[in-house]
Design an enzyme around this catalytic site. Structure first.
Site, short mmCIF file in Angstrom:
data_model
loop_
_atom_site.label_atom_id
_atom_site.label_comp_id
_atom_site.label_asym_id
_atom_site.label_seq_id
_atom_site.Cartn_x
_atom_site.Cartn_y
_atom_site.Cartn_z
N SER A 1 0.87 -1.15 0.05
CA SER A 1 -0.13 -0.08 0.06
C SER A 1 0.71 1.31 -0.08
O SER A 1 0.49 2.26 -0.43
CB SER A 1 -0.88 -0.16 1.00
OG SER A 1 -0.42 -0.27 2.48
N ASP B 1 5.70 -6.81 2.67
CA ASP B 1 4.91 -7.29 1.38
C ASP B 1 5.86 -7.83 0.21
O ASP B 1 6.87 -6.85 -0.19
CB ASP B 1 4.07 -6.14 0.81
CG ASP B 1 2.55 -6.74 0.93
OD1 ASP B 1 2.23 -7.97 1.10
OD2 ASP B 1 1.92 -5.56 1.17
N GLU C 1 -8.92 -9.84 3.30
CA GLU C 1 -9.35 -8.36 3.15
C GLU C 1 -10.60 -8.32 2.39
O GLU C 1 -10.61 -9.07 1.48
CB GLU C 1 -8.13 -8.01 2.38
CG GLU C 1 -8.50 -6.24 1.90
CD GLU C 1 -7.33 -5.53 1.41
OE1 GLU C 1 -6.32 -6.09 1.47
OE2 GLU C 1 -7.63 -4.37 0.99
O1 KIV Z 1 -0.45 -3.36 1.68
C1 KIV Z 1 -1.05 -3.16 2.68
O2 KIV Z 1 -0.73 -2.54 3.28
C2 KIV Z 1 -1.89 -4.56 2.96
C3 KIV Z 1 -2.60 -4.30 4.12
C4 KIV Z 1 -3.80 -3.30 3.88
C5 KIV Z 1 -3.33 -5.48 4.65
O3 KIV Z 1 -1.80 -5.40 2.49
#
Ligand code: KIV
Length: 271
Positions: free
Chosen positions: A48, A86, A185
């Site tokens: 994100s 991520d 999500e």
């Molecule tokens: O990328 C992100 O911040 C996420 C969260 C919203 C779970 O995947």
């Protein structure tokens, strides 16, 4: 979670079903990580960051270097929370081997505790490949933002029986593959609850259900500085308004030559 020493990071293995709810927030910078670290169990360097920090209109343009650099900053700013990074779009979907190379780089260069990747049954083999090689994996099912083009938008998922069944199967596959936990999500609440009951690892909800084993939000949404308020976001502060009035006051004082006063200057001491 309360018995840990302040300097000891929470490890992914500590997240167990049925314990106190897991508190997770995203973080992308060292100063924010420093503020959040004493209060959360997990800091997620989510992709994100592409939308929140870089202003992209999706998470797809996020690169591995961006994830690693922000991951390093969050590690420098924290000592206690479990930091998960991520894996960006295109850096892991090709094969378990590609996912391993990417994850190994992320873990070695940042020192984080694990990685998150999106996907259900189709990613089970990859998750198991990573877990067997010492990489803790946080799954991510339901609304998968990296698949926004295939999904046709960011609408909540699980509205039809077949979609709900597929998402439940995804959750089971991710858990069976060895993920230590999974983000659920943007799915209808009863489905999120059903998933949480059905899997043996903790679920972390966002736009999901109060019955998930933990909750995560994007920090800028929670603080009211992202300009986005999807239905699932509770704004715990209006920092956007606070920033605006601070900056308005600064601009006014500079234009009227009221800032800086001598108090804010290096004035030589009288001899
Ligand atoms: O990328 C992100 O911040 C996420 C969260 C919203 C779970 O995947």
């Amino acid at each position: 979670m309360s018995a840990i020493k302040p300097t000891q990071r929470i490890s992914p293995a500590r997240f167990r079903k049925g314990e106190v709810p897991i508190v997770c927030l995203t973080a992308y910078t060292a100063p924010m990580a420093r503020l959040l670290d004493p209060h959360v169990d997990m800091l997620l360097v989510g992709d994100s960051l592409g939308m929140v920090v870089y202003g992209f209109d999706s998470t797809l343009p996020v690169t591995l270097d961006m994830a690693i650099n922000h991951g390093k900053a969050v590690m420098r700013g924290s000592t206690r929370a479990c930091v998960i990074i991520d894996l960006p779009f295109g850096t892991y979907q090709e094969s378990p081997q590609q996912a391993f190379r990417t994850s190994a780089r992320v873990m070695a260069e940042t020192g984080c505790s694990g990685v998150k990747l999106e996907g259900g049954t189709e990613m089970a083999e990859t998750i198991s490949f990573l877990v067997q090689r010492g990489i803790p994996v946080l799954g991510h099912i339901g609304l998968e933002p990296q698949s926004v083009n295939a999904l046709g938008g960011y609408r909540a998922r699980g509205r039809t029986d077949s979609e709900a069944e597929a998402i439940l199967a995804d959750a089971k596959a991710v858990a069976e593959a060895g993920a230590f936990s999974m983000v659920v999500e943007g799915v209808l609440e009863p489905l999120a609850r059903k998933i949480t009951e059905a899997v043996t690892v903790p679920t972390i909800g966002i736009g999901a259900s109060p019955d998930c084993d933990g909750q995560v939000l994007v920090i800028d949404d929670l603080l009211g500085i992202s300009g986005m308020t999807p239905k699932f976001v509770k704004r715990y502060a209006e920092l956007g308004t606070v920033i605006e009035s601070a900056v308005t006051a600064f601009a006014e004082e500079v234009r009227e030559r009221r800032f800086p006063t001598l108090e804010y200057c290096y004035v030589p001491k009288a001899k």
